[in-house]
Motif scaffolding. Structure first.
Motif, PDB file in Angstrom:
ATOM      1  N   PRO A 207       0.564   3.883   7.446  1.00  0.00           N
ATOM      2  CA  PRO A 207      -0.827   3.429   7.545  1.00  0.00           C
ATOM      3  C   PRO A 207      -1.176   2.825   8.900  1.00  0.00           C
ATOM      4  CG  PRO A 207       0.102   2.824   5.413  1.00  0.00           C
ATOM      5  CD  PRO A 207       1.245   3.339   6.253  1.00  0.00           C
TER       6      PRO A 207
ATOM      7  N   ARG B 200      -9.217   7.320   6.647  1.00  0.00           N
ATOM      8  CA  ARG B 200      -7.766   7.465   6.508  1.00  0.00           C
ATOM      9  C   ARG B 200      -7.381   8.233   5.242  1.00  0.00           C
ATOM     10  NH1 ARG B 200      -6.746   1.058   6.843  1.00  0.00           N
ATOM     11  NH2 ARG B 200      -8.249   0.646   8.508  1.00  0.00           N
ATOM     12  N   ARG B 201      -8.223   8.151   4.235  1.00  0.00           N
ATOM     13  CA  ARG B 201      -7.851   8.650   2.912  1.00  0.00           C
ATOM     14  C   ARG B 201      -7.411  10.109   2.890  1.00  0.00           C
ATOM     15  NH1 ARG B 201     -12.977   5.895  -0.246  1.00  0.00           N
ATOM     16  NH2 ARG B 201     -12.317   3.700   0.034  1.00  0.00           N
TER      17      ARG B 201
ATOM     18  N   GLU C 226     -11.391   2.863   6.815  1.00  0.00           N
ATOM     19  CA  GLU C 226     -10.599   3.102   5.606  1.00  0.00           C
ATOM     20  C   GLU C 226     -10.925   4.453   4.976  1.00  0.00           C
ATOM     21  OE1 GLU C 226      -9.566   1.020   1.298  1.00  0.00           O
ATOM     22  OE2 GLU C 226     -10.838  -0.015   2.753  1.00  0.00           O
ATOM     23  N   ARG C 227     -12.195   4.784   4.904  1.00  0.00           N
ATOM     24  CA  ARG C 227     -12.575   6.066   4.300  1.00  0.00           C
ATOM     25  C   ARG C 227     -12.016   7.227   5.120  1.00  0.00           C
ATOM     26  NH1 ARG C 227     -18.810   7.133   2.923  1.00  0.00           N
ATOM     27  NH2 ARG C 227     -18.273   5.491   1.409  1.00  0.00           N
TER      28      ARG C 227
ATOM     29  N   ASN D  73       1.451   6.985   1.587  1.00  0.00           N
ATOM     30  CA  ASN D  73       0.735   5.728   1.861  1.00  0.00           C
ATOM     31  C   ASN D  73       1.695   4.547   1.690  1.00  0.00           C
ATOM     32  OD1 ASN D  73      -1.271   3.919   2.411  1.00  0.00           O
ATOM     33  ND2 ASN D  73      -2.281   4.088   0.424  1.00  0.00           N
TER      34      ASN D  73
END
Length: 369
Positions: free
Chosen positions: A299, A310-311, A307-308, A294
């Protein structure tokens, strides 16, 4: 629009970028190139070498509306040498990489003459393009620091001038066929990068040691181009993980590399430096599940996901976190395919050449008008 493209190092990502764009561009291109050999010498001499070729084309009736070149060309020198022939043409310079922040083992080894060449080229161009926002930020920050080192006439205002004429223009990614059913077997891990210290191969192999300690089964592809100085860890790792290895080293044919991507479950990066991440983007386009630190430009590759979303594909950058993620995936390798279906569609939407060509065509029209 008639565009003269100048590439002093027509190989690797530089060639893939031009070939991918020109193949479906609506513009008319004249491409002048030099072989990908001894980049430092190319950067020193390509301005007058290509200027000579341009003068011959002009004498034969060649005409263009603008010039596109990579940052390996000394654009300011080239423009001076061709002033009488094409001196009024607007220009765009594209930064695949730069010599202000390109990794060196010791900062004392950095040749600042190349950095100042990039500065001059940026000032000479109407458009200054970077392959990622991370890259632009790094370049402008390092340029500011370099100018502050000058004893006088630091001219810090030119950083803002370059920023104002700069933009982010991602490269495109080649398409891949759909994957068939996954072949039975353990997790198939892929690491593909230049075999150099800034890609942190040591960190990758240390993470694999954790899987070995727990006797977790997996298969391994370690790919990439090597140069005169290869980090010692590759020789020892080839012996240490010989019982896991399916493919090792540089694959000469594009078809071989494509096959490796389509067979791999997970693509891993441990890089300490990456200007864009073309290998990661290609792996995702091929349906590999990424595990990316990260940081750097990574990114941005996932920016179209919430966003969730990508985690799962970004880890902290620590080897312990990478090892834990690999252990979890090894417990159920089939989960990789289900998790990347949406990601693959987003990568194709954002980075496929079908999407990028029109956007790049528009961007160069705006830059050269």
């Amino acid at each position: 629009m008639r565009i003269l493209a100048l590439e002093p190092y027509y190989g690797g990502s530089h060639r893939a970028f031009l070939d991918g764009w020109i193949a479906d561009s609506r513009h008319s291109w004249t491409l002048l190139t030099l072989p990908p050999f001894k980049w430092k010498w190319r950067m020193r001499h390509s301005a007058w070498t290509l200027a000579g070729q341009v003068k011959e084309l002009v004498a034969e009736g060649g005409k263009w509306d603008g010039i596109f070149c990579s940052s390996l060309l000394d654009l300011a020198t080239f423009s001076g040498l061709t002033l009488r022939q094409i001196g009024r043409l607007p220009t765009v310079v594209y930064f695949h990489e730069n010599q202000l922040t390109y990794p060196v083992r010791r900062e004392a080894e950095r040749d600042l003459h190349f950095a100042f060449t990039h500065l001059s080229s940026s000032l000479a161009a109407q458009g200054v393009w970077f392959n990622s926002a991370f890259h632009r930020g790094e370049f402008l920050g390092a340029l500011t620091a370099l100018l502050r080192r000058m004893p006088d006439f630091s001219s810090l205002e030119i950083v803002d001038q370059i920023r104002d004429r700069s933009s982010i223009q991602n490269p495109g990614v080649a398409g891949f066929p759909s994957r068939g059913p996954r072949k039975p077997g353990p997790l198939r891990i892929l690491w593909a990068a230049r075999w150099e210290f800034d890609k942190n191969p040591e960190g990758f192999f240390r993470a694999l040691e954790s899987l070995e300690d727990q006797q977790i089964p997996y298969r391994l592809n370690v790919l990439g181009e090597s140069f005169r100085e290869v980090p010692e860890v590759f020789a020892s790792a080839r012996k240490r993980f010989a019982h896991r290895i399916d493919r090792w080293g540089f694959l000469e044919k594009r078809e071989q590399y494509q096959e490796a991507l389509l067979e791999s479950d997970v693509f891993v990066s441990t890089a300490h430096h990456e200007f864009f991440g073309i290998a990661a983007a290609e792996a995702m386009a091929a349906g590999c599940r990424p595990l990316l630190p990260n940081r750097l430009a990574y990114p941005e590759l996932l920016a179209s996901l919430p966003e969730r979303g990508r985690r799962p594909f970004l880890y902290s950058g620590e080897e312990s976190d990478l090892a834990a993620r690999l252990e979890s995936l090894a417990a159920d390798p089939a989960q990789c395919l289900g998790e990347v279906a949406l990601l693959r569609r987003e990568i194709e939407k954002s980075f496929s050449w079908a999407a990028r060509c029109d956007q790049l065509d528009d961007a160069i029209e705006n830059s050269l008008e």
